[in-house]
Scaffold this motif. Structure first.
Motif, short mmCIF file in Angstrom:
data_model
loop_
_atom_site.label_atom_id
_atom_site.label_comp_id
_atom_site.label_asym_id
_atom_site.label_seq_id
_atom_site.Cartn_x
_atom_site.Cartn_y
_atom_site.Cartn_z
N HIS A 4 10.28 -8.08 -0.39
CA HIS A 4 9.73 -7.92 0.50
C HIS A 4 8.19 -7.97 0.90
N GLU B 190 2.56 -4.05 7.45
CA GLU B 190 1.29 -4.12 8.05
C GLU B 190 -0.11 -5.21 7.39
N GLU B 191 0.36 -4.80 6.23
CA GLU B 191 -0.59 -5.18 4.46
C GLU B 191 -0.41 -6.18 4.56
N ILE C 128 0.60 -0.88 -0.07
CA ILE C 128 -0.22 0.44 -0.51
C ILE C 128 0.72 1.20 0.02
N ALA C 129 2.40 1.37 -0.42
CA ALA C 129 3.37 2.31 -0.62
C ALA C 129 3.20 3.63 0.08
N ASN D 183 6.32 2.26 7.38
CA ASN D 183 7.04 1.59 5.61
C ASN D 183 8.44 0.70 6.59
N CYS D 184 8.33 -0.05 5.49
CA CYS D 184 9.61 -0.68 5.79
C CYS D 184 10.60 -0.10 4.42
#
Ligand code: SF4
Length: 305
Positions: free
Chosen positions: A96, A116-117, A14-15, A21-22
């Motif tokens: 990832h 998370e997504e 979901i950017a 954010n990774c």
């Protein structure tokens, strides 16, 4: 042969909408082929690219302010994709949150709960997870793993009974300790996010004041979230055990992880007065980032439980 859970191909990053954010907080190693490509990129962006790579033994991007990837812009979008296209990402960024376990006769792939997504996708599966492509094998550990997954998905029984069945199939048991001692053990490990340590300290302090009966009725009908969590851990960590003794450690780790997740859920309910699906997603994401994505922490737990 490639095996993957039935939900695997539904994942979509979901950017910019991602809360965790990774591309923040993780040091990203660059594989050899991609490094060669980056070294050949010309112009201003090519220079920026090279200036932001640490060319040490294991080349990686230099993290910027607040441990952000230097190519993550203010809208949380990736400047490498914007300038060079998605194919220009290094292997880690391309893959990832996917993981791939390379076993003698197969590769088993999945999605990691530290995203998370991915956590939303995995924990929201109401039907039993199936493994696409999982066919006959003579590998004793994989055969045992498949029996363990069946036991964990036996919906005629409660989660605790299913965990007992998993441990008996593996001919092992988890020495029960007070939750406070589990908290001490986890606090003694390496920590990434201070929120994790705060949660553990809070659990240690409040565990005896929580109304567990009320929490149970609050989460009634949501056993499938715990089932998915357990099946995920067994799928990810069990099959690459080199022997039965190691597989037993991973079964104990899975039972321990469930206990921890349950208590952390009860703590959230105690503190907030509710425990919703997003709370569960956040707890599993935190657990996965802190424990599963640190080899040191993971293997320490395998050994001490
Ligand atoms: S953590 Fe997951 S959803 Fe968030 S940016 Fe990374 S891959 Fe995308």
């Amino acid at each position: 042969m490639n095996i993957y859970p039935n939900y695997y191909k539904e994942f979509k990053c979901i950017a910019g909408k991602c809360k965790h954010n990774c591309c923040i907080g993780w040091e990203i190693d660059i594989d050899e082929d991609t490094l060669g490509f980056y070294n050949c990129v010309e112009g201003e962006f090519g220079k920026t690219l090279k200036d932001n790579i640490n060319y040490c033994d294991i080349p990686h991007f230099k993290l910027g302010k607040n441990e952000r990837c230097p190519f993550l812009n203010e809208n949380n979008l990736c400047e490498i994709i914007i300038n060079l296209g998605e194919d220009a990402l290094c292997d880690i960024c391309t893959q990832h949150p996917r993981f791939h376990n390379e076993l003698p006769d197969r590769v088993e792939s999945g999605l990691g709960l530290c995203c998370e997504e991915a956590a939303r996708l995995i924990l929201s599966q109401r039907e039993k997870t199936t493994l696409v492509g999982n066919s006959n094998t003579n590998d004793k550990i994989i055969l045992l793993r498949d029996k363990v997954i069946d036991a964990l998905q036996n919906r005629t029984k409660g989660i605790n009974k299913r965990i007992d069945d998993m441990l008996s199939l593996c001919k092992t048991s988890l020495v029960e300790r007070p939750i406070k001692s589990y908290c001490d053990l986890l606090i003694s490990l390496e920590t990434l996010d201070e929120k994790w340590e705060e949660l553990l300290l809070s659990l240690k302090e409040k565990a005896s004041n929580i109304d567990y009966a009320s929490f149970e009725s609050h989460i009634s009908g949501r056993e499938f979230e715990y089932e998915q969590f357990l099946v995920y851990l067994i799928y990810r960590h069990f099959a690459n055990s080199p022997n039965l003794e190691e597989a037993q450690k991973r079964a104990r780790f899975t039972a321990f992880s469930y206990t921890l997740l349950y208590y952390l859920g009860a703590l959230t309910y105690h503190t907030k007065g509710e425990f919703n699906f997003e709370d569960q997603v956040e707890l599993t994401r935190l657990f996965s980032s802190e424990i599963e994505y640190s080899d040191e922490n993971l293997y320490t737990l395998f050994d001490v439980l």
